[in-house]
Design a protein around this motif. Sequence first.
Motif, PDB file in Angstrom:
ATOM      1  N   ALA A  23       0.479  -1.185   0.226  1.00  0.00           N
ATOM      2  CA  ALA A  23       0.174   0.129  -0.165  1.00  0.00           C
ATOM      3  C   ALA A  23       0.968   1.330   0.646  1.00  0.00           C
ATOM      4  O   ALA A  23       2.225   1.135   0.507  1.00  0.00           O
ATOM      5  CB  ALA A  23      -1.189  -0.173   1.698  1.00  0.00           C
ATOM      6  N   VAL A  24      -0.093   2.105  -0.357  1.00  0.00           N
ATOM      7  CA  VAL A  24       0.866   3.622  -0.168  1.00  0.00           C
ATOM      8  C   VAL A  24      -0.382   4.790  -0.220  1.00  0.00           C
ATOM      9  O   VAL A  24      -0.849   4.350  -0.793  1.00  0.00           O
ATOM     10  CB  VAL A  24       1.980   3.940  -2.026  1.00  0.00           C
ATOM     11  CG1 VAL A  24       2.630   4.987  -1.720  1.00  0.00           C
ATOM     12  CG2 VAL A  24       2.814   2.339  -2.263  1.00  0.00           C
ATOM     13  N   THR A  25       0.472   5.423   0.572  1.00  0.00           N
ATOM     14  CA  THR A  25      -0.501   6.823   0.702  1.00  0.00           C
ATOM     15  C   THR A  25       0.143   8.046   1.003  1.00  0.00           C
ATOM     16  O   THR A  25       1.732   7.888   0.675  1.00  0.00           O
ATOM     17  CB  THR A  25      -1.516   6.512   1.744  1.00  0.00           C
ATOM     18  OG1 THR A  25      -0.290   6.744   3.388  1.00  0.00           O
ATOM     19  CG2 THR A  25      -2.380   5.416   2.177  1.00  0.00           C
ATOM     20  N   TYR A  26      -0.070   8.982   0.294  1.00  0.00           N
ATOM     21  CA  TYR A  26       0.812  10.683   0.178  1.00  0.00           C
ATOM     22  C   TYR A  26      -0.348  11.955   0.897  1.00  0.00           C
ATOM     23  O   TYR A  26      -1.387  11.667   0.274  1.00  0.00           O
ATOM     24  CB  TYR A  26       0.744  10.718  -1.049  1.00  0.00           C
ATOM     25  CG  TYR A  26       1.991  11.927  -1.450  1.00  0.00           C
ATOM     26  CD1 TYR A  26       2.525  12.352  -1.065  1.00  0.00           C
ATOM     27  CD2 TYR A  26       0.674  13.219  -1.699  1.00  0.00           C
ATOM     28  CE1 TYR A  26       3.480  13.259  -1.349  1.00  0.00           C
ATOM     29  CE2 TYR A  26       1.467  13.872  -2.164  1.00  0.00           C
ATOM     30  CZ  TYR A  26       3.091  14.405  -1.633  1.00  0.00           C
ATOM     31  OH  TYR A  26       3.715  15.917  -1.719  1.00  0.00           O
ATOM     32  N   SER A  27       0.401  12.441   2.225  1.00  0.00           N
ATOM     33  CA  SER A  27      -0.263  13.108   2.972  1.00  0.00           C
ATOM     34  C   SER A  27       0.823  14.052   3.170  1.00  0.00           C
ATOM     35  O   SER A  27       1.130  14.183   3.698  1.00  0.00           O
ATOM     36  CB  SER A  27      -1.804  13.117   3.346  1.00  0.00           C
ATOM     37  OG  SER A  27      -2.278  13.521   3.853  1.00  0.00           O
ATOM     38  N   GLY A  28      -0.235  15.866   2.959  1.00  0.00           N
ATOM     39  CA  GLY A  28       0.619  16.274   3.237  1.00  0.00           C
ATOM     40  C   GLY A  28       1.970  16.546   3.364  1.00  0.00           C
ATOM     41  O   GLY A  28       3.395  16.834   4.005  1.00  0.00           O
ATOM     42  N   GLY A  29       2.367  16.080   1.777  1.00  0.00           N
ATOM     43  CA  GLY A  29       3.667  16.235   1.511  1.00  0.00           C
ATOM     44  C   GLY A  29       5.122  14.943   2.205  1.00  0.00           C
ATOM     45  O   GLY A  29       5.500  14.555   1.865  1.00  0.00           O
ATOM     46  N   SER A  30       3.844  13.690   2.770  1.00  0.00           N
ATOM     47  CA  SER A  30       4.397  12.329   2.961  1.00  0.00           C
ATOM     48  C   SER A  30       4.161  11.546   2.538  1.00  0.00           C
ATOM     49  O   SER A  30       3.077  11.226   2.431  1.00  0.00           O
ATOM     50  CB  SER A  30       4.630  12.785   4.831  1.00  0.00           C
ATOM     51  OG  SER A  30       5.030  11.359   5.606  1.00  0.00           O
TER      52      SER A  30
END
Length: 110
Positions: A23-30
């Motif tokens: 899995a991959v998530t991206y939020s707030g530059g992270s």
Amino acid sequence: MKYLSFLLLAATPAFADAPVVEAVTYSGGSFSVSLSHPDTGWDHYADGWRVELADGTILGTRVLAHPHVNEQPFTRSSQIIVPEGVDEVFVRTSNNVDGWADETTPFALN
């Protein structure tokens, strides 16, 4: 000589599969990336992941400093800046035996 060739081939190490991106998530530059890999301890473990552009430009690398034998899959995060206008990146994994994987996992930012 035929037998020697066979023995040499039989004695080469069997390379394990690269760590799998679960899995991959991206939020707030992270970016948070979840990996699974049959870590066996210090002798063979997933040792990193990185985020790349389609042309292979590396945006950032997350080094994994120790094995995760009893923690599978596991998730680690890293602050990585993505240039404006980029809508897809690619995650490449590594292990301390085989190095960086040939295959990448695409991730859409939208």
